[in-house]
Design an enzyme around this catalytic site. Structure first.
Site, PDB file in Angstrom:
ATOM      1  CB  CYS A   1      -3.868  -8.559 -33.228  1.00  0.00           C
ATOM      2  SG  CYS A   1      -4.096  -8.513 -35.011  1.00  0.00           S
TER       3      CYS A   1
ATOM      4  NE  ARG B   1      -1.562  -5.446 -32.554  1.00  0.00           N
ATOM      5  CZ  ARG B   1      -2.367  -5.148 -31.556  1.00  0.00           C
ATOM      6  NH1 ARG B   1      -1.843  -4.994 -30.340  1.00  0.00           N
ATOM      7  NH2 ARG B   1      -3.658  -4.979 -31.737  1.00  0.00           N
TER       8      ARG B   1
ATOM      9  CG  ASP C   1      -2.937  -1.263 -32.756  1.00  0.00           C
ATOM     10  OD1 ASP C   1      -2.370  -1.340 -33.866  1.00  0.00           O
ATOM     11  OD2 ASP C   1      -4.158  -1.198 -32.613  1.00  0.00           O
TER      12      ASP C   1
END
Ligand code: 4NP
Length: 149
Positions: free
Chosen positions: A8, A14, A122
């Site tokens: 990420c 994440r 996000d």
């Protein structure tokens, strides 16, 4: 041994979740899972508290992970590189040296929604409910990954 890398932007929200979730589903002798970020902001840091908390709720401890930055060497090290969103994808494509590198990079949600190019949002600037949502998206995607590795 199959090697899977989760990527990420910051490697604190994440991809640490994706790493922990997939790791919890595979046998460590068969599959090696790691994660990295495309940015250097958080190198050496633990995952975001909200990621640590949501995974703990489901019995997964990611608190020992430390953020690192993606390196071109990872294209050699890993068989498949799952990115969370299109921006991560574009970033890695700029670093790819050849078609083999390019083909290793896949959007993780394409495992759940083939060819739809969906992004894992996000959650960094949002609320903790965003982390719950991300957790369940990644859990579903990892179940699908499990079926093919
Ligand atoms: P991640 O989330 O890419 O899922 O780890 C982010 C973490 C940090 C930042 C952005 C996204 N940041 O701008 O510091």
């Amino acid at each position: 041994m199959q090697k899977v890398l989760m990527v990420c932007l910051g490697n604190i929200c994440r991809s640490p979740l994706a790493e922990g979730i997939l790791q919890s589903k595979v046998s460590p002798e068969k599959v090696f899972v790691d994660s990295a970020g495309t940015a250097a902001y958080h190198i050496g840091n633990k995952p975001d508290k909200r990621s640590i908390n949501v995974s703990a709720k489901y019995g997964i401890d990611i608190s020992n992970q430390r953020a690192r930055k993606f390196s071109v060497k990872d294209f050699d090290e890993f068989d498949i590189i799952y990115v969370m969103d299109q921006s991560n994808y574009n970033h890695l494509l700029l670093l790819a040296r050849n078609d083999l590198d390019i083909h290793k990079v896949q959007l993780i949600l394409n495992e759940t929604y083939p060819n739809q190019q969906r992004n894992v949002p996000d959650p960094y600037y949002g609320r903790s409910s965003g982390f719950e949502k991300v957790y369940s998206m990644l859990d579903e995607a990892c179940e699908n990954i499990l079926k093919k590795i």
